[in-house]
Design a protein around this motif. Structure first.
Motif, short mmCIF file in Angstrom:
data_model
loop_
_atom_site.label_atom_id
_atom_site.label_comp_id
_atom_site.label_asym_id
_atom_site.label_seq_id
_atom_site.Cartn_x
_atom_site.Cartn_y
_atom_site.Cartn_z
N LEU A 96 5.98 -39.60 40.29
CA LEU A 96 6.18 -40.03 41.68
C LEU A 96 5.56 -41.41 41.86
CD1 LEU A 96 5.19 -36.60 43.23
CD2 LEU A 96 7.50 -37.58 43.22
N ASN A 97 6.41 -42.37 42.24
CA ASN A 97 5.95 -43.75 42.44
C ASN A 97 6.12 -44.14 43.91
OD1 ASN A 97 5.46 -44.63 39.57
ND2 ASN A 97 7.63 -44.18 39.38
N PHE A 98 5.37 -43.53 44.79
CA PHE A 98 5.48 -43.83 46.22
C PHE A 98 6.94 -43.87 46.70
CE2 PHE A 98 1.43 -46.31 45.34
CZ PHE A 98 0.61 -45.37 45.90
N PRO A 99 7.65 -42.73 46.65
CA PRO A 99 9.03 -42.75 47.10
C PRO A 99 9.15 -43.20 48.56
CG PRO A 99 8.26 -40.50 46.68
CD PRO A 99 7.22 -41.43 46.16
N GLU A 100 10.19 -43.95 48.84
CA GLU A 100 10.49 -44.47 50.19
C GLU A 100 9.41 -45.43 50.69
OE1 GLU A 100 11.68 -41.31 52.95
OE2 GLU A 100 12.29 -40.09 51.24
N LEU A 101 8.73 -46.09 49.77
CA LEU A 101 7.62 -46.99 50.15
C LEU A 101 8.02 -48.02 51.20
CD1 LEU A 101 4.85 -48.40 49.89
CD2 LEU A 101 5.62 -49.42 47.78
N GLU A 102 9.13 -48.72 50.95
CA GLU A 102 9.49 -49.81 51.87
C GLU A 102 9.77 -49.31 53.28
OE1 GLU A 102 12.06 -53.12 50.46
OE2 GLU A 102 11.78 -52.13 48.52
N THR A 103 10.51 -48.20 53.37
CA THR A 103 10.84 -47.63 54.69
C THR A 103 9.58 -47.16 55.40
OG1 THR A 103 12.75 -46.73 53.53
CG2 THR A 103 12.45 -46.02 55.79
N ILE A 104 8.73 -46.45 54.66
CA ILE A 104 7.50 -45.92 55.27
C ILE A 104 6.60 -47.07 55.72
CG2 ILE A 104 5.38 -44.62 54.77
CD1 ILE A 104 7.16 -42.80 52.95
N ALA A 105 6.44 -48.07 54.86
CA ALA A 105 5.57 -49.20 55.21
C ALA A 105 6.10 -49.92 56.45
CB ALA A 105 5.48 -50.17 54.04
N LYS A 106 7.41 -50.06 56.52
CA LYS A 106 8.02 -50.73 57.67
C LYS A 106 7.73 -49.97 58.97
CE LYS A 106 11.93 -53.57 56.77
NZ LYS A 106 13.29 -53.58 56.26
N SER A 107 7.72 -48.64 58.87
CA SER A 107 7.55 -47.84 60.09
C SER A 107 6.08 -47.77 60.53
CB SER A 107 8.12 -46.44 59.88
OG SER A 107 7.27 -45.70 59.04
N ILE A 108 5.15 -48.05 59.62
CA ILE A 108 3.73 -47.90 59.98
C ILE A 108 3.01 -49.26 60.12
CG2 ILE A 108 1.49 -46.98 59.21
CD1 ILE A 108 3.04 -44.66 57.91
N CYS A 109 3.36 -50.20 59.24
CA CYS A 109 2.60 -51.46 59.20
C CYS A 109 2.98 -52.41 60.33
CB CYS A 109 2.85 -52.18 57.87
SG CYS A 109 2.04 -51.39 56.48
N GLU A 110 1.99 -53.13 60.82
CA GLU A 110 2.26 -54.23 61.77
C GLU A 110 2.58 -55.51 61.01
OE1 GLU A 110 -0.75 -54.57 65.05
OE2 GLU A 110 -1.52 -52.78 64.03
N SER A 111 2.04 -55.64 59.80
CA SER A 111 2.26 -56.85 59.01
C SER A 111 3.40 -56.62 58.02
CB SER A 111 0.99 -57.21 58.25
OG SER A 111 0.67 -56.18 57.34
N SER A 112 3.95 -57.72 57.52
CA SER A 112 4.99 -57.58 56.50
C SER A 112 4.36 -57.81 55.13
CB SER A 112 6.13 -58.56 56.75
OG SER A 112 5.60 -59.83 57.02
#
Ligand SMILES: [Zn+2]
Length: 243
Positions: free
Chosen positions: A137-153
């Motif tokens: 498991l390599n952080f599945p859906e990382l980009e989507t999850i990060a987009k939904s939680i992070c304020e920064s890019s």
């Protein structure tokens, strides 16, 4: 329920294996994560996730691997890197042993990009030489999850390192591993040949931060772990059907 292997005797391990238990292990790194975050950031994150997955499947949580393949930051003091062959051999040895011990499969929770190839090689060899299932498991859906939680890019569009995401999880799991007063954003310009040639991170980012850790919080870290547990479990559930 998590079965920590450090708390098990061999007979208990054997009983759990007979009941169909699966092994879960985190593989992290011991490498620079900027001036504010623990060298063990990837290990802390991957083990936190491995615990949650082991809990969901009543798996046996094996002791984490705290070193990884960190060639790209090997010139930062504190980075301890394994040769890829070492990591492949280590994972192979562990997988062969858990197979021998009767576990139905091994799930590897990887917390570091550089580990992907060496671990995958070990998993492929387990499949072809031992017909044994290893899930990575390599952080599945990382980009989507990060987009939904992070304020920064993320830096470079998709480079997460000592950033809001990683710092948040360390704040949630091991607050002693973060010094927020030392956190600073960094959005370095990537060399055009990055990824195609062997570029050391220090040559274009001497600080070692990619992104904006100043936006990190423990609350976001908890949300990240919850989201990754779900994204991982989709894959784990599917994997279990194949066993
Ligand atoms: Zn990291």
């Amino acid at each position: 329920m998590i079965h920590y292997s450090e708390k098990l005797s061999w007979t208990e391990f054997h009983e759990l294996a007979n009941e169909g238990a699966i092994g879960v292990i985190a593989v992290g790194a011991h490498e620079e994560h900027g001036p504010h975050c623990s060298l063990l950031t990837d290990t802390i994150i991957s083990n936190a996730l491995a615990e949650r997955i082991a809990d969901r499947i009543s798996g046996i949580l094996l002791p984490k691997i705290s070193y990884g393949e960190s060639w790209s930051v090997n010139d930062f003091p504190g980075t301890i890197t394994l040769e890829p062959e070492t990591l492949t051999a280590l994972v192979l040895d562990i997988a062969r042993s858990v197979k021998k011990g009767g576990l139905r499969a091994l799930i590897i929770v990887n917390g570091h990009y550089g580990n992907m190839s060496p671990i995958t090689l070990a998993a492929r060899r387990m499949r072809s030489e031992e017909n044994y299932p290893v899930l990575i498991l390599n952080f599945p859906e990382l980009e989507t999850i990060a987009k939904s939680i992070c304020e920064s890019s993320p830096a470079g569009g998709m480079f997460y390192h000592a950033d809001e995401f990683e710092t948040s999880i360390v704040l949630a799991e091991y607050p002693e591993g973060v010094k927020m007063e030392k956190a600073q954003p960094d959005y370095p310009e990537f060399p055009p040949a990055y990824g195609e040639t062997q570029v050391l991170i220090s040559s274009f980012n001497p600080v070692g931060v990619f992104g904006d850790p100043t936006k990190a919080s423990a609350e976001k870290g908890e949300r990240f772990l919850a989201a990754f547990t779900e994204s991982c479990m989709k894959i784990v559930n599917d994997f279990q059907k194949t066993l």
